[in-house]
Scaffold this motif. Structure first.
Motif, PDB file in Angstrom:
ATOM      1  N   ALA A  48       0.634  -1.253  -0.110  1.00 29.84           N
ATOM      2  CA  ALA A  48       0.221  -0.147  -0.419  1.00 29.84           C
ATOM      3  C   ALA A  48       0.765   1.105  -0.301  1.00 29.84           C
ATOM      4  CB  ALA A  48      -0.594  -0.067   1.298  1.00 29.84           C
ATOM      5  N   ALA A  49       1.878   1.478   0.919  1.00 30.63           N
ATOM      6  CA  ALA A  49       2.915   2.596   0.948  1.00 30.63           C
ATOM      7  C   ALA A  49       3.496   2.372  -0.660  1.00 30.63           C
ATOM      8  CB  ALA A  49       4.019   1.850   2.159  1.00 30.63           C
ATOM      9  N   ALA A  50       4.064   1.549  -1.092  1.00 30.82           N
ATOM     10  CA  ALA A  50       4.722   1.740  -2.621  1.00 30.82           C
ATOM     11  C   ALA A  50       3.386   2.075  -3.632  1.00 30.82           C
ATOM     12  CB  ALA A  50       5.034  -0.223  -3.404  1.00 30.82           C
ATOM     13  N   MET A  51       1.848   1.835  -4.007  1.00 27.84           N
ATOM     14  CA  MET A  51       0.944   2.801  -4.310  1.00 27.84           C
ATOM     15  C   MET A  51       0.937   3.797  -4.016  1.00 27.84           C
ATOM     16  SD  MET A  51      -3.155   1.602  -4.822  1.00 27.84           S
ATOM     17  CE  MET A  51      -3.295   1.908  -3.409  1.00 27.84           C
ATOM     18  N   LEU A  52       0.822   4.338  -2.745  1.00 26.52           N
ATOM     19  CA  LEU A  52       0.955   6.269  -2.547  1.00 26.52           C
ATOM     20  C   LEU A  52       1.767   6.375  -3.240  1.00 26.52           C
ATOM     21  CD1 LEU A  52      -0.307   5.973   0.705  1.00 26.52           C
ATOM     22  CD2 LEU A  52      -1.960   6.106  -1.096  1.00 26.52           C
ATOM     23  N   CYS A  53       3.235   5.408  -2.534  1.00 26.96           N
ATOM     24  CA  CYS A  53       4.420   5.891  -3.347  1.00 26.96           C
ATOM     25  C   CYS A  53       4.772   6.493  -4.791  1.00 26.96           C
ATOM     26  CB  CYS A  53       5.444   5.228  -2.698  1.00 26.96           C
ATOM     27  SG  CYS A  53       6.131   5.853  -1.157  1.00 26.96           S
ATOM     28  N   SER A  54       4.452   5.473  -5.549  1.00 25.86           N
ATOM     29  CA  SER A  54       4.280   5.812  -7.157  1.00 25.86           C
ATOM     30  C   SER A  54       3.069   6.396  -7.575  1.00 25.86           C
ATOM     31  CB  SER A  54       4.012   4.430  -7.571  1.00 25.86           C
ATOM     32  OG  SER A  54       2.555   3.877  -7.118  1.00 25.86           O
ATOM     33  N   PHE A  55       2.441   7.205  -6.916  1.00 24.61           N
ATOM     34  CA  PHE A  55       1.578   8.399  -7.369  1.00 24.61           C
ATOM     35  C   PHE A  55       2.199   9.358  -7.038  1.00 24.61           C
ATOM     36  CE2 PHE A  55      -2.511   6.245  -6.160  1.00 24.61           C
ATOM     37  CZ  PHE A  55      -2.151   4.638  -7.536  1.00 24.61           C
ATOM     38  N   ILE A  56       3.108   9.640  -5.413  1.00 24.56           N
ATOM     39  CA  ILE A  56       3.636  10.810  -5.205  1.00 24.56           C
ATOM     40  C   ILE A  56       5.245  10.961  -6.387  1.00 24.56           C
ATOM     41  CG2 ILE A  56       4.974  11.951  -3.262  1.00 24.56           C
ATOM     42  CD1 ILE A  56       3.024  10.271  -1.748  1.00 24.56           C
ATOM     43  N   ALA A  57       5.312   9.735  -6.460  1.00 23.01           N
ATOM     44  CA  ALA A  57       6.925   9.591  -7.175  1.00 23.01           C
ATOM     45  C   ALA A  57       6.548  10.079  -8.673  1.00 23.01           C
ATOM     46  CB  ALA A  57       6.730   8.319  -7.582  1.00 23.01           C
ATOM     47  N   MET A  58       5.420  10.112  -9.258  1.00 22.48           N
ATOM     48  CA  MET A  58       4.880  11.003 -10.268  1.00 22.48           C
ATOM     49  C   MET A  58       4.864  12.156 -10.631  1.00 22.48           C
ATOM     50  SD  MET A  58       1.467   8.338 -11.540  1.00 22.48           S
ATOM     51  CE  MET A  58       1.227   9.239 -13.119  1.00 22.48           C
ATOM     52  N   VAL A 402      -4.098  11.727  -5.256  1.00 13.85           N
ATOM     53  CA  VAL A 402      -4.527  10.336  -4.128  1.00 13.85           C
ATOM     54  C   VAL A 402      -3.710  10.026  -3.119  1.00 13.85           C
ATOM     55  CG1 VAL A 402      -5.234   8.025  -4.741  1.00 13.85           C
ATOM     56  CG2 VAL A 402      -6.051   9.564  -6.105  1.00 13.85           C
ATOM     57  N   GLY A 403      -2.464   9.550  -4.221  1.00 15.65           N
ATOM     58  CA  GLY A 403      -1.065   9.759  -3.460  1.00 15.65           C
ATOM     59  C   GLY A 403      -0.874   9.968  -2.272  1.00 15.65           C
ATOM     60  N   ALA A 404      -1.247  11.853  -2.038  1.00 15.68           N
ATOM     61  CA  ALA A 404      -0.825  13.040  -1.069  1.00 15.68           C
ATOM     62  C   ALA A 404      -2.259  12.427   0.174  1.00 15.68           C
ATOM     63  CB  ALA A 404      -0.515  14.215  -1.691  1.00 15.68           C
ATOM     64  N   VAL A 405      -3.116  12.539  -0.380  1.00 18.20           N
ATOM     65  CA  VAL A 405      -3.763  12.888   0.650  1.00 18.20           C
ATOM     66  C   VAL A 405      -3.490  10.657   1.319  1.00 18.20           C
ATOM     67  CG1 VAL A 405      -6.704  11.540   0.684  1.00 18.20           C
ATOM     68  CG2 VAL A 405      -5.595  13.916  -0.938  1.00 18.20           C
ATOM     69  N   GLY A 406      -3.710  10.074   0.734  1.00 22.03           N
ATOM     70  CA  GLY A 406      -3.260   8.390   1.503  1.00 22.03           C
ATOM     71  C   GLY A 406      -2.169   9.222   2.174  1.00 22.03           C
ATOM     72  N   ALA A 407      -0.990   9.624   2.434  1.00 29.05           N
ATOM     73  CA  ALA A 407      -0.097  10.306   2.988  1.00 29.05           C
ATOM     74  C   ALA A 407      -1.007  10.451   4.080  1.00 29.05           C
ATOM     75  CB  ALA A 407       1.289  11.015   2.406  1.00 29.05           C
ATOM     76  N   VAL A 408      -1.213  11.812   4.108  1.00 22.19           N
ATOM     77  CA  VAL A 408      -1.958  13.059   4.852  1.00 22.19           C
ATOM     78  C   VAL A 408      -2.686  12.003   6.189  1.00 22.19           C
ATOM     79  CG1 VAL A 408      -3.488  14.330   5.732  1.00 22.19           C
ATOM     80  CG2 VAL A 408      -1.732  14.865   3.723  1.00 22.19           C
ATOM     81  N   PHE A 409      -3.892  11.072   5.918  1.00 23.40           N
ATOM     82  CA  PHE A 409      -4.248  10.120   6.577  1.00 23.40           C
ATOM     83  C   PHE A 409      -3.821   9.336   7.180  1.00 23.40           C
ATOM     84  CE2 PHE A 409      -7.857  10.961   4.093  1.00 23.40           C
ATOM     85  CZ  PHE A 409      -9.240  11.300   4.861  1.00 23.40           C
ATOM     86  N   VAL A 410      -2.669   8.274   6.555  1.00 28.83           N
ATOM     87  CA  VAL A 410      -1.797   8.044   7.822  1.00 28.83           C
ATOM     88  C   VAL A 410      -0.701   8.639   9.112  1.00 28.83           C
ATOM     89  CG1 VAL A 410       0.239   6.273   7.835  1.00 28.83           C
ATOM     90  CG2 VAL A 410      -1.574   6.754   5.933  1.00 28.83           C
ATOM     91  N   ILE A 411      -0.988   9.503   8.093  1.00 32.01           N
ATOM     92  CA  ILE A 411      -0.276  10.478   9.341  1.00 32.01           C
ATOM     93  C   ILE A 411      -0.622  11.483  10.548  1.00 32.01           C
ATOM     94  CG2 ILE A 411       1.135  12.679   9.893  1.00 32.01           C
ATOM     95  CD1 ILE A 411       2.539  12.426   6.887  1.00 32.01           C
ATOM     96  N   ALA A 412      -1.861  11.480  10.173  1.00 28.97           N
ATOM     97  CA  ALA A 412      -2.830  12.052  10.978  1.00 28.97           C
ATOM     98  C   ALA A 412      -3.499  10.924  12.330  1.00 28.97           C
ATOM     99  CB  ALA A 412      -3.981  11.747  10.593  1.00 28.97           C
ATOM    100  N   PHE A 413      -3.836   9.671  11.775  1.00 30.43           N
ATOM    101  CA  PHE A 413      -3.520   7.673  12.759  1.00 30.43           C
ATOM    102  C   PHE A 413      -2.240   8.193  13.388  1.00 30.43           C
ATOM    103  CE2 PHE A 413      -7.239   6.813   9.310  1.00 30.43           C
ATOM    104  CZ  PHE A 413      -8.345   6.870  10.430  1.00 30.43           C
ATOM    105  N   ALA A 414      -1.520   8.294  12.371  1.00 29.70           N
ATOM    106  CA  ALA A 414      -0.065   8.166  13.496  1.00 29.70           C
ATOM    107  C   ALA A 414      -0.081   8.714  14.344  1.00 29.70           C
ATOM    108  CB  ALA A 414       1.246   8.236  12.269  1.00 29.70           C
TER     109      ALA A 414
END
Length: 492
Positions: A48-58, A402-414
């Motif tokens: 899942a992290a790789a998917m988010l990262c690949s979107f952000i990498a674009m 999509v990748g950035a929003v996913g990263a924000v949600f993960v950080i918020a939970f943490a």
């Protein structure tokens, strides 16, 4: 101000990027992560992290192919928004990279303990119930000095070494994967979660350290000024780096959960290393150990390079003392930035083995926030400089969001305390707070000594392609001939 010498080709960039991603801790800490999250939590969370990262990498690929200047996020955020945003992006990214570098100082000696157990002598102090031994710390400091020297005298030898080491890692990894899947069984992996464990929660929680594992792909964007290839290929190198590294991680980790029951691996102190040795493949167990050592060396070298380039950009633009932006014209290396990187790395590296997980989690928060600013910068650059030539374009354009929003949600939970997804209290929150507070102080101090024309210093030759004589964006620039009509009509 001198520029960096262009020496890196496509293969070298991908090797630096992918090898910068594939570090060391993942292959021997996975036993602890299996115990905490289950094999499924770590492996699926990493996917899942790789998917988010690949979107952000674009997004990074697009920006690196548009403005290939040292500093990556610093350049993009400052150009797209303002001085404050540029500093925030650079400071967060520096925090993420330095967290990893400090981790490596202790990790190197910790790895050597498997061969030289006698190094566990002369304890200096204890942090998080883990003693810090003088010999372990000393060899980590020695390695940091070697990495510093490789960077000090130029890129050529260090990059050649990086390619050789990364090639060796890939060959050993292939042997582990083939052996693990041929001689193991699916019954060792399934069910991938411990009974009673929240599968979704375990996956989500591991995305945070998973993002830290995948941190290095941004190195390609940061090193873009060193590249001697077409701008479009710089973008390709960014995306290729994260895909190669993520695939390597997932395959090797899954093989270690396939070759013996993952619950057994969860009880082993050295994760994948011990898993293959327990399965009867002693040589491959040492091969996994070799990957850990090689990964540490390649990541240390790559992130040391990247951190110095971030500091160059921040020094050039007056976000940090201007001396950090100076480059030795004879060697084409950033001496002051390298010295600063070494000093901070050694200053934090003394925390020892007990702080390893703290660095991973805190670094995940830093990198997630930096990535979010990076994605926002891509969209802002498109609007602010609608006719700036783009070498590589993110398609479809909404995927980086999509990748950035996913990263924000993960950080918020943490960051939300008191849950199974929260950071470790109070140590990891303290690391975040201290680094952010130090950033506020550094920003205030840098504001007293502004450099002349900071954007021009930061952008170099690209300044005149983006701003007019009054410092206003060139939104009405003529479309370059290399752009397609479709690109010219679409928002950039």
């Amino acid at each position: 101000m001198a520029d960096l010498q262009k020496r890196l080709g496509l293969v070298q960039l991908v090797a630096l990027g992918a090898a910068g991603v594939v570090g060391t801790s993942w292959i021997y800490t996975n036993g602890k992560f299996f115990a905490k999250y289950g094999a499924g939590g770590e492996i699926f969370g990493l996917m899942a992290a790789a998917m988010l990262c690949s979107f952000i990498a674009m997004a990074y690929a697009q920006m690196a192919s548009t403005i290939p200047r040292a500093g990556g996020e610093v350049v993009y955020a400052y150009s797209a928004f303002n001085r404050t945003t540029g500093f925030a992006a650079g400071w967060l990214l520096a925090g993420a990279f330095i967290s990893s570098l400090a981790f490596y100082v202790t990790a190197f000696g910790t790895l050597l303990l498997k061969i030289f157990p006698g190094m566990a002598t002369a304890p200096l102090f204890t942090i998080n119930a883990e003693p810090v031994y003088l010999p372990v710390l000393a060899v980590g400091v020695g390695l940091a000095l070697v990495i510093f020297a490789l960077n000090w005298f130029g890129l050529s030898f260090g990059v050649s070494l990086q390619i050789v080491l990364f090639g060796a890692m890939l060959l050993i990894g292939a042997a582990l994967v083939v052996t693990g899947f041929v001689h193991g069984t699916a019954a060792n992996f399934f069910p991938p979660f411990a009974e009673g464990k929240n599968a979704a929660g375990s996956i989500i929680r591991f995305i945070l350290p998973g993002m830290t594992f995948l941190t290095g792909f941004g190195l390609v964007a940061i090193m873009a000024e060193d590249a001697k290839i077409a701008h479009r290929k710089i973008g390709i190198a960014v995306v290729t780096s994260v895909l190669v590294a993520a695939g390597f991680y997932v395959l090797v980790l899954t093989s270690s959960a396939w070759v013996i029951p993952w619950e057994q691996t969860a009880k082993l102190p050295q994760g994948t290393i011990d898993a293959f040795q327990t399965a009867g493949f002693t040589i491959l167990g040492w091969g996994a150990y070799a990957i850990a050592v090689l990964g540490l060396l390649t990541s240390f070298l790559a992130l040391f390079l990247a951190t110095s380039r971030i500091l160059i950009a921040m020094g050039r633009s007056g976000l940090l003392p201007a001396g950090l932006g100076k480059i030795n014209e004879k060697r084409s290396t950033p001496g002051p930035a390298l010295i600063f990187t070494l000093a901070v790395t050694l200053g934090l590296g003394w925390l020892g083995k007990g702080a390893m997980i703290w660095f991973l989690d805190a670094g995940g928060v830093f990198i997630g926030l930096a990535w979010t600013l990076g994605v926002a910068s891509m969209y802002r650059l498109d609007r602010r400089f609608p006719r700036l030539e783009v070498g590589y374009r993110a398609r479809p354009s909404w995927l980086p969001a999509v990748g950035a929003v996913g990263a924000v949600f993960v950080i918020a939970f943490a960051l939300w305390p008191g849950t199974d997804l929260s950071l470790v209290w109070p140590q990891e929150y303290l690391i975040l707070g201290v680094w952010l507070l130090l950033g506020v102080v550094m920003y205030a101090l840098a504001g007293r000594h502004r450099v002349a024309e900071p954007r021009r210093q930061l952008l170099g030759e690209y300044y005149d392609k983006m701003f007019d004589q009054n410092g206003k964006p060139l939104g009405s620039a003529i479309r370059p001939a290399s752009m397609s009509k479709e690109d010219a009509r679409s928002p950039q």
